[in-house]
Design a protein around this motif. Structure first.
Motif, PDB file in Angstrom:
ATOM      1  N   UNK A  63       0.740  -1.158   0.013  1.00 17.62           N
ATOM      2  CA  UNK A  63      -0.017  -0.012   0.045  1.00 17.62           C
ATOM      3  C   UNK A  63       0.812   1.216   0.159  1.00 17.62           C
ATOM      4  N   UNK A  64       1.971   1.299   0.681  1.00 19.87           N
ATOM      5  CA  UNK A  64       2.846   2.676   0.828  1.00 19.87           C
ATOM      6  C   UNK A  64       3.185   3.230  -0.535  1.00 19.87           C
ATOM      7  N   UNK A  65       3.395   2.512  -1.560  1.00 21.18           N
ATOM      8  CA  UNK A  65       3.932   3.227  -2.772  1.00 21.18           C
ATOM      9  C   UNK A  65       2.647   3.971  -3.386  1.00 21.18           C
ATOM     10  N   UNK A  66       1.476   3.561  -3.195  1.00 21.14           N
ATOM     11  CA  UNK A  66       0.332   4.189  -3.716  1.00 21.14           C
ATOM     12  C   UNK A  66      -0.219   5.340  -2.821  1.00 21.14           C
ATOM     13  N   UNK A  67       0.092   5.261  -1.472  1.00 18.48           N
ATOM     14  CA  UNK A  67       0.124   6.427  -0.638  1.00 18.48           C
ATOM     15  C   UNK A  67       0.808   7.561  -0.991  1.00 18.48           C
ATOM     16  N   UNK A  68       2.099   7.173  -1.287  1.00 18.29           N
ATOM     17  CA  UNK A  68       2.871   8.139  -1.327  1.00 18.29           C
ATOM     18  C   UNK A  68       3.019   8.893  -2.632  1.00 18.29           C
ATOM     19  N   UNK A  69       2.419   8.199  -3.840  1.00 13.31           N
ATOM     20  CA  UNK A  69       2.141   8.732  -5.254  1.00 13.31           C
ATOM     21  C   UNK A  69       1.029   9.746  -4.998  1.00 13.31           C
ATOM     22  N   UNK A  70      -0.010   9.712  -4.162  1.00 12.84           N
ATOM     23  CA  UNK A  70      -0.948  10.290  -4.014  1.00 12.84           C
ATOM     24  C   UNK A  70      -0.495  11.735  -3.148  1.00 12.84           C
ATOM     25  N   UNK A  71       0.374  11.397  -2.257  1.00 12.17           N
ATOM     26  CA  UNK A  71       0.889  12.656  -1.589  1.00 12.17           C
ATOM     27  C   UNK A  71       1.825  13.601  -2.207  1.00 12.17           C
ATOM     28  N   UNK A  72       2.394  12.710  -3.054  1.00  8.77           N
ATOM     29  CA  UNK A  72       3.346  13.610  -3.995  1.00  8.77           C
ATOM     30  C   UNK A  72       2.431  14.738  -4.939  1.00  8.77           C
ATOM     31  N   UNK A  73       1.162  14.605  -5.162  1.00  9.22           N
ATOM     32  CA  UNK A  73       0.292  15.345  -5.854  1.00  9.22           C
ATOM     33  C   UNK A  73      -0.053  16.401  -5.085  1.00  9.22           C
ATOM     34  N   UNK A  74       0.145  16.610  -3.663  1.00  8.96           N
ATOM     35  CA  UNK A  74      -0.425  17.533  -3.092  1.00  8.96           C
ATOM     36  C   UNK A  74       0.572  18.834  -3.087  1.00  8.96           C
ATOM     37  N   UNK A  75       0.044  19.895  -2.981  1.00  5.02           N
ATOM     38  CA  UNK A  75       0.873  21.271  -2.836  1.00  5.02           C
ATOM     39  C   UNK A  75       0.883  21.915  -1.749  1.00  5.02           C
ATOM     40  N   UNK A  76       0.016  21.718  -0.867  1.00  7.75           N
ATOM     41  CA  UNK A  76      -0.090  22.310   0.544  1.00  7.75           C
ATOM     42  C   UNK A  76       0.543  21.495   1.692  1.00  7.75           C
ATOM     43  N   UNK A  77       1.146  21.731   2.618  1.00  8.41           N
ATOM     44  CA  UNK A  77       1.625  21.238   3.749  1.00  8.41           C
ATOM     45  C   UNK A  77       0.829  20.592   4.675  1.00  8.41           C
ATOM     46  N   UNK A  78       0.666  19.034   5.168  1.00  9.62           N
ATOM     47  CA  UNK A  78      -0.131  18.448   5.874  1.00  9.62           C
ATOM     48  C   UNK A  78       0.137  18.445   7.384  1.00  9.62           C
ATOM     49  N   UNK A  79      -0.685  18.955   7.945  1.00 10.62           N
ATOM     50  CA  UNK A  79      -0.897  18.786   9.645  1.00 10.62           C
ATOM     51  C   UNK A  79      -1.030  17.221  10.139  1.00 10.62           C
ATOM     52  N   UNK A  80      -1.658  16.451   9.512  1.00 11.11           N
ATOM     53  CA  UNK A  80      -1.876  14.934  10.037  1.00 11.11           C
ATOM     54  C   UNK A  80      -2.526  14.249   8.790  1.00 11.11           C
ATOM     55  N   UNK A  81      -1.993  13.071   8.741  1.00 12.88           N
ATOM     56  CA  UNK A  81      -2.562  12.223   7.960  1.00 12.88           C
ATOM     57  C   UNK A  81      -3.243  11.118   8.609  1.00 12.88           C
ATOM     58  N   UNK A  82      -4.628  10.598   8.151  1.00 17.63           N
ATOM     59  CA  UNK A  82      -5.287   9.541   8.749  1.00 17.63           C
ATOM     60  C   UNK A  82      -5.441   8.448   7.523  1.00 17.63           C
ATOM     61  N   UNK A  83      -5.059   7.122   8.288  1.00 13.09           N
ATOM     62  CA  UNK A  83      -5.127   6.074   7.289  1.00 13.09           C
ATOM     63  C   UNK A  83      -6.206   5.022   7.534  1.00 13.09           C
ATOM     64  N   UNK A  84      -6.645   4.158   6.749  1.00 14.77           N
ATOM     65  CA  UNK A  84      -7.460   2.948   7.043  1.00 14.77           C
ATOM     66  C   UNK A  84      -6.588   1.844   7.468  1.00 14.77           C
ATOM     67  N   UNK A  85      -6.348   1.584   8.812  1.00 17.52           N
ATOM     68  CA  UNK A  85      -5.344   0.499   9.086  1.00 17.52           C
ATOM     69  C   UNK A  85      -4.528   1.021  10.221  1.00 17.52           C
ATOM     70  N   UNK A  86      -3.711   0.188  10.702  1.00 16.39           N
ATOM     71  CA  UNK A  86      -2.985   0.368  11.792  1.00 16.39           C
ATOM     72  C   UNK A  86      -1.679   1.212  11.596  1.00 16.39           C
ATOM     73  N   UNK A  87      -1.293   1.781  12.675  1.00 15.90           N
ATOM     74  CA  UNK A  87       0.295   2.384  12.694  1.00 15.90           C
ATOM     75  C   UNK A  87       1.089   1.694  13.258  1.00 15.90           C
ATOM     76  N   UNK A  88       0.695   0.809  14.465  1.00 11.90           N
ATOM     77  CA  UNK A  88       1.574  -0.141  15.111  1.00 11.90           C
ATOM     78  C   UNK A  88       0.851  -1.565  15.286  1.00 11.90           C
TER      79      UNK A  88
END
Length: 183
Positions: free
Chosen positions: A71-96
């Motif tokens: 999943x990570x490569x696809x998330x990073x591709x979308x994030x690369x298209x953003x122009x403004x800085x992000x405060x927080x990212x929420x994902x569907x799944x676990x961090x730990x």
């Protein structure tokens, strides 16, 4: 104002607030992988400020314990298209997944240079994730399981609790899921 363009459509986003919050998800199909990001300004927002959808090649095969590789490569591709800085990212799944067992969210946090906190919202309990904070929303008796990195897990759980929507799943998490499935 920031200008976005994807799949032949363009839109302008009012970016007076310096940073945005983002919900992200990925949908896998045999012929394509679709990743989406919904941007919003406040945890209680009912509507998105903007969204980005990226279609890419089929995902790598699933490897037990290595979901992030899929999943990570696809998330990073979308994030690369953003122009403004992000405060927080929420994902569907676990961090730990457990003590010192990074999940998708922890790998995303590392890929973002440890600059953007990541909150994971899972619908099912992972057998060894004692780090998850259960969150009940709406009238549901089934909790969401919240994990985080870069922000305290209890504060992250409170953010998820405050998100718009009367049902178990917050409105904007449902929105990003629908964008993935319908694109």
């Amino acid at each position: 104002m920031a200008r976005y363009q994807a799949r032949g459509r363009a839109w302008l986003v009012d970016t007076r607030r310096r940073t945005m919050l983002a919900c992200m998800d990925v949908d896998y199909r045999p012929e394509v992988t679709v990743a989406a990001c919904v941007l919003f300004r406040d945890w209680a927002d009912a509507a998105e400020a903007a969204h980005v959808v990226e279609r890419g090649p089929p995902a790598a095969p699933y490897e037990p314990g290595q979901f992030y590789r899929r999943e990570l490569p696809h998330l990073l591709k979308v994030l690369a298209a953003l122009q403004e800085p992000l405060e927080t990212v929420v994902i569907d799944g676990y961090v730990w997944l457990g003590e010192e067992r990074p999940g998708l969210g922890a790998h995303l946090y590392e890929a973002l240079g440890r600059r953007v906190p990541v909150i994971g919202v899972a619908k099912t309990a992972f057998h060894s994730s004692q780090l998850a904070v259960p969150v009940l929303r709406g009238q549901s008796q089934r909790p969401l399981f919240v994990t985080a990195v870069g922000v305290d897990a209890r504060a992250a759980a409170e953010h998820v609790r405050r998100m718009h929507g009367a049902s178990r799943i917050p409105t904007l998490l449902n929105r990003v899921d629908r964008l993935c499935r319908d694109s």
